[in-house]
Design an enzyme around this catalytic site. Structure first.
Site, PDB file in Angstrom:
ATOM      1  N   SER A  14       0.830  -1.207   0.000  1.00  0.00           N
ATOM      2  CA  SER A  14       0.000   0.000   0.000  1.00  0.00           C
ATOM      3  C   SER A  14       0.862   1.254   0.000  1.00  0.00           C
ATOM      4  CB  SER A  14      -0.925   0.005   1.215  1.00  0.00           C
ATOM      5  OG  SER A  14      -1.858  -1.057   1.165  1.00  0.00           O
ATOM      6  N   ARG A  42       0.674   7.955   6.193  1.00  0.00           N
ATOM      7  CA  ARG A  42      -0.165   7.055   6.989  1.00  0.00           C
ATOM      8  C   ARG A  42      -1.612   7.533   6.997  1.00  0.00           C
ATOM      9  NH1 ARG A  42       0.187   2.571   9.456  1.00  0.00           N
ATOM     10  NH2 ARG A  42       2.427   2.479   9.009  1.00  0.00           N
ATOM     11  N   HIS A  45      -2.953   6.460   3.766  1.00  0.00           N
ATOM     12  CA  HIS A  45      -3.157   5.015   3.836  1.00  0.00           C
ATOM     13  C   HIS A  45      -4.466   4.681   4.545  1.00  0.00           C
ATOM     14  CE1 HIS A  45      -2.529   1.050   5.923  1.00  0.00           C
ATOM     15  NE2 HIS A  45      -2.193   0.707   4.690  1.00  0.00           N
TER      16      HIS A  45
END
Length: 210
Positions: A14, A42, A45
């Site tokens: 990812s 993050r 994500h």
């Protein structure tokens, strides 16, 4: 059907995809530091939303102050149990810290009812009365962020990313203008998952630096 099944492999893939998309979409985009990059990626994500490249604001001292507080074993106070649940508390404990959410604490429930305020506001009041280093992590309640700023007191850091349409953008702009070490989501976007992702990005980066 052939597909990735290991969590670590899925996450690693990812982040490779995220990096590739950023390079394709925004070839001139530059992260301020590796930690700045870790936090934004993050959050992307967590949300699959690349708007975070532009709307996540950092005060000049935010990352240093937040990381120092975590390493010194501060307490993180969240505005929701969802944000609390999303934070890696095992890793936080390795730095001597803990996370708390007082939204359902009987003292908070009584105070909110008696004073005619939200439980999020009463939870901030309770947290500020405790000893030790404090970081506030808000992903849902603009009233909690407004309340903290009304106290006009120094804290170790604020993750201010309340989501919504009533007071959310305004509360975060107030954080930007406050002078406190903070990270804010400008505009309406945010959420408890985003708040937890920011904290976890800091924790993972600190672990890797050990």
């Amino acid at each position: 059907m052939d597909y990735l099944q290991q969590p670590q492999a899925i996450e690693a893939k990812s982040f490779v995809i995220i990096s590739d998309i950023i390079k394709e979409m925004r070839p001139d985009y530059r992260f301020a530091s590796p930690l700045h990059e870790a936090v934004i990626k993050r959050v992307i994500h967590t949300t699959a939303d690349f708007d975070w490249l532009d709307i996540l604001w950092f005060s000049d001292d935010a990352l240093a102050s937040l990381c120092t507080a975590i390493k010194q074993g501060c307490t993180l106070y969240t505005d929701t149990t969802m944000a609390l649940s999303g934070i890696n508390k095992t890793l936080l404990a390795q730095f001597g810290g803990e996370a708390r959410c007082y939204i359902s604490d009987p003292r908070v429930v009584r105070r909110a009812k008696a004073d005619g305020i939200t439980r999020s506001m009463a939870a901030v009041d309770l947290a500020l009365g405790e000893e030790g280093g404090k970081v506030f992590v808000f992903g849902n309640a603009p009233t909690a962020l407004f309340r903290l700023l009304e106290h006009n007191t120094l804290v170790n850091g604020v993750v201010g990313v309340p989501v919504g349409f009533v007071g959310a953008a305004e509360s975060k702009e107030a954080l930007v203008a406050s002078g406190l070490p903070g990270i804010a989501a400008r505009g309406r976007k945010g959420g408890s998952n985003v708040a937890a992702a920011i904290v976890n990005a800091l924790l993972y980066s600190l672990r890797e630096a050990q």
